[in-house]
Design a protein around this motif. Structure first.
Motif, PDB file in Angstrom:
ATOM      1  N   UNK A  40       0.817  -1.214   0.000  1.00  0.00           N
ATOM      2  CA  UNK A  40       0.000   0.000   0.000  1.00  0.00           C
ATOM      3  C   UNK A  40       0.847   1.259   0.000  1.00  0.00           C
ATOM      4  N   UNK A  41       2.137   1.101   0.279  1.00  0.00           N
ATOM      5  CA  UNK A  41       3.055   2.244   0.280  1.00  0.00           C
ATOM      6  C   UNK A  41       4.469   1.718   0.102  1.00  0.00           C
ATOM      7  N   UNK A  42       5.432   2.640   0.028  1.00  0.00           N
ATOM      8  CA  UNK A  42       6.828   2.249  -0.140  1.00  0.00           C
ATOM      9  C   UNK A  42       7.377   1.529   1.088  1.00  0.00           C
ATOM     10  N   UNK A  43       6.667   1.620   2.213  1.00  0.00           N
ATOM     11  CA  UNK A  43       7.167   1.008   3.451  1.00  0.00           C
ATOM     12  C   UNK A  43       6.455  -0.298   3.812  1.00  0.00           C
ATOM     13  N   UNK A  44       5.531  -0.765   2.968  1.00  0.00           N
ATOM     14  CA  UNK A  44       4.748  -1.957   3.311  1.00  0.00           C
ATOM     15  C   UNK A  44       5.622  -3.183   3.566  1.00  0.00           C
ATOM     16  N   UNK A  45       6.597  -3.441   2.688  1.00  0.00           N
ATOM     17  CA  UNK A  45       7.423  -4.649   2.855  1.00  0.00           C
ATOM     18  C   UNK A  45       8.269  -4.551   4.120  1.00  0.00           C
ATOM     19  N   UNK A  46       8.790  -3.364   4.411  1.00  0.00           N
ATOM     20  CA  UNK A  46       9.546  -3.181   5.652  1.00  0.00           C
ATOM     21  C   UNK A  46       8.656  -3.452   6.862  1.00  0.00           C
ATOM     22  N   UNK A  47       7.415  -2.975   6.816  1.00  0.00           N
ATOM     23  CA  UNK A  47       6.491  -3.172   7.938  1.00  0.00           C
ATOM     24  C   UNK A  47       6.127  -4.647   8.096  1.00  0.00           C
ATOM     25  N   UNK A  48       5.879  -5.333   6.978  1.00  0.00           N
ATOM     26  CA  UNK A  48       5.586  -6.769   7.041  1.00  0.00           C
ATOM     27  C   UNK A  48       6.766  -7.540   7.626  1.00  0.00           C
ATOM     28  N   UNK A  49       7.971  -7.125   7.242  1.00  0.00           N
ATOM     29  CA  UNK A  49       9.171  -7.803   7.742  1.00  0.00           C
ATOM     30  C   UNK A  49       9.312  -7.608   9.245  1.00  0.00           C
ATOM     31  N   UNK A  50       9.105  -6.383   9.699  1.00  0.00           N
ATOM     32  CA  UNK A  50       9.218  -6.083  11.131  1.00  0.00           C
ATOM     33  C   UNK A  50       8.143  -6.796  11.946  1.00  0.00           C
TER      34      UNK A  50
END
Length: 427
Positions: free
Chosen positions: A117-127
């Motif tokens: 949904x944004x440029x940070x989605x994959x980072x958030x899923x990883x965290x």
């Protein structure tokens, strides 16, 4: 030109069919004497950038694939909706989903699907999900419909915190839907034309080699087409700003053209955006020669550091992959996932000469044979600006597509990362 190897099978009507072996995804055995299931792709001969069409039919052929058991692992599918030219969602619906349903008729119902949904989605899923799962020792399989940026977000998220002794490196299957897809093309190395679909049924994975870049304290990550900047993550021990990568760390011409072409307008042109930006950089509108980039550069071999005599440069790139694009072989000595780090360097020159040298990379990497090019395996690279570049444009560093601006007297240093953080599924 070599004649492609063919794969022959009989369809349900008993008619013999022949396809290019590189277009075959899988042949699954039928049960109790029933026909096999044959999965293959049809590529668009007029447009190499167009995702292939998937065909799933019954017929007679010897099985090629035994899909891995997914009952003891957790499978997540990450669809990067904004990668490349926005083809990830339709390719999932039209190709990846039906292939997974065929390969895993029971297990696919438990696969979890995430749309960015944004440029940070994959980072958030990883965290929030991937790191805690891997850190608990649970087998994790990730199917990533993205470009290199998705992999770098996974790597940085997984390395953001200390891991436990139970940590189990997740396995990632690469479905190349970004702009350049360097990691996929370097790993696949032309073995097939299925856009990663063949690896969906593979149970073989190899560790992903990773490097770490550390920066001087004032370095900032440029975001939102360089309209904003953010602080970089910090190394827990040294407190230095850091970024991890798996593809490339560059400065000078390569970093500039990646940064300058990372706009909504340029991205419409797909991989052609890099060539367009290169022409703009090499042939300035005022008729002046290309900018000679100034800094001190040192390379590491083993434990020793050696400073290069030259203080002006045009192309400075350290890479762990062979191909930055499918036809662009930047490091021909690099083998898939071999863990080597190579330097590609040449000094200031004319726009025509720079285009000639880089054009050789499209001929199987012949640029490394040119006397103007320095090409060698290294263990580390350090760039120190020491006030030599007043304009911030000339102090941009590219780490796997992310752009970092270093301060006027700042520096960047990279070396190989020893931790095993992520495995890549291979055929």
């Amino acid at each position: 030109m070599a004649v492609p190897e063919t794969f022959r099978f009989k369809d349900e009507q008993g008619a013999e069919q022949t396809i290019n072996e590189k277009d075959l995804v899988a042949v699954l055995p039928g049960s109790h004497g029933s026909p096999s299931t044959i999965i293959y792709v049809e590529n668009n001969e007029k447009d190499d950038a167009a995702p292939p069409k998937v065909n799933i039919i019954k017929g007679e052929a010897s099985p090629t694939t035994q899909p891995p058991d997914t009952s003891d692992s957790e499978t997540h599918i990450i669809i990067s909706t904004g990668s490349g030219t926005n083809k990830a969602t339709p390719f999932y619906d039209q190709a990846v989903k039906p292939v997974l349903e065929t390969l895993f008729p029971k297990g696919n119902a438990n696969f979890l699907v995430h749309h960015t949904e944004s440029a940070s989605t994959i980072e958030e899923l990883t965290t929030d999900i991937f790191f805690p799962t891997a850190n608990a020792g649970i087998a994790l399989r990730l199917i990533l419909l993205s470009g290199d940026g998705g992999v770098i977000d996974l790597v940085n998220g997984l390395l953001a915190r200390p891991c436990s002794s139970d940590y189990k490196a997740p396995q990632v299957t690469l479905i190349p839907l970004g702009t350049a897809n360097a990691l996929f093309h370097s790993t696949n190395a032309g073995k097939d034309n299925t856009w990663g679909l063949r690896t969906l049924g593979s149970s073989t994975a190899k560790p992903l080699p990773v490097f770490t870049t550390s920066f001087s304290s004032g370095a900032r990550l440029l975001v939102d087409e360089a309209r904003s900047e953010e602080e970089l993550p910090k190394d827990p021990k040294s407190q230095r700003p850091i970024l991890h990568g798996a593809v490339v760390c560059s400065w000078a011409m390569h970093a500039s053209l990646v940064a300058d072409s990372d706009t909504t307008e340029y991205r419409k042109f797909g991989v052609e955006r890099f060539k367009m930006a290169a022409k703009d950089a090499l042939y300035p509108a005022d008729g002046s020669p290309p900018h000679p980039y100034s800094a001190h550069i040192s390379i590491q071999k083993g434990e020793d550091w050696v400073r290069l005599k030259a203080q002006e440069h045009m192309y400075v790139l350290a890479t762990m992959v062979s191909n930055l694009e499918k036809p662009f072989c930047v490091s021909p000595a690099t083998k898939p996932l071999d863990g080597s780090l190579h330097l590609v360097h040449f000094g200031p020159t004319t726009g025509d000469e720079a285009m000639r040298i880089m054009g050789l990379a499209y001929q199987g990497g012949k640029h490394v044979e040119d006397p103007a090019v320095r090409y060698e395996p290294i263990d580390g690279l350090r760039i120190e600006f020491q006030g030599k570049e007043k304009d911030a444009r000339w102090r941009r560093i590219c780490v796997d597509g992310k752009i970092v601006r270093v301060e006027e007297d700042g520096w960047v240093e990279l070396g190989k990362e020893e931790r095993r953080v992520l495995d890549v599924v291979v055929d």
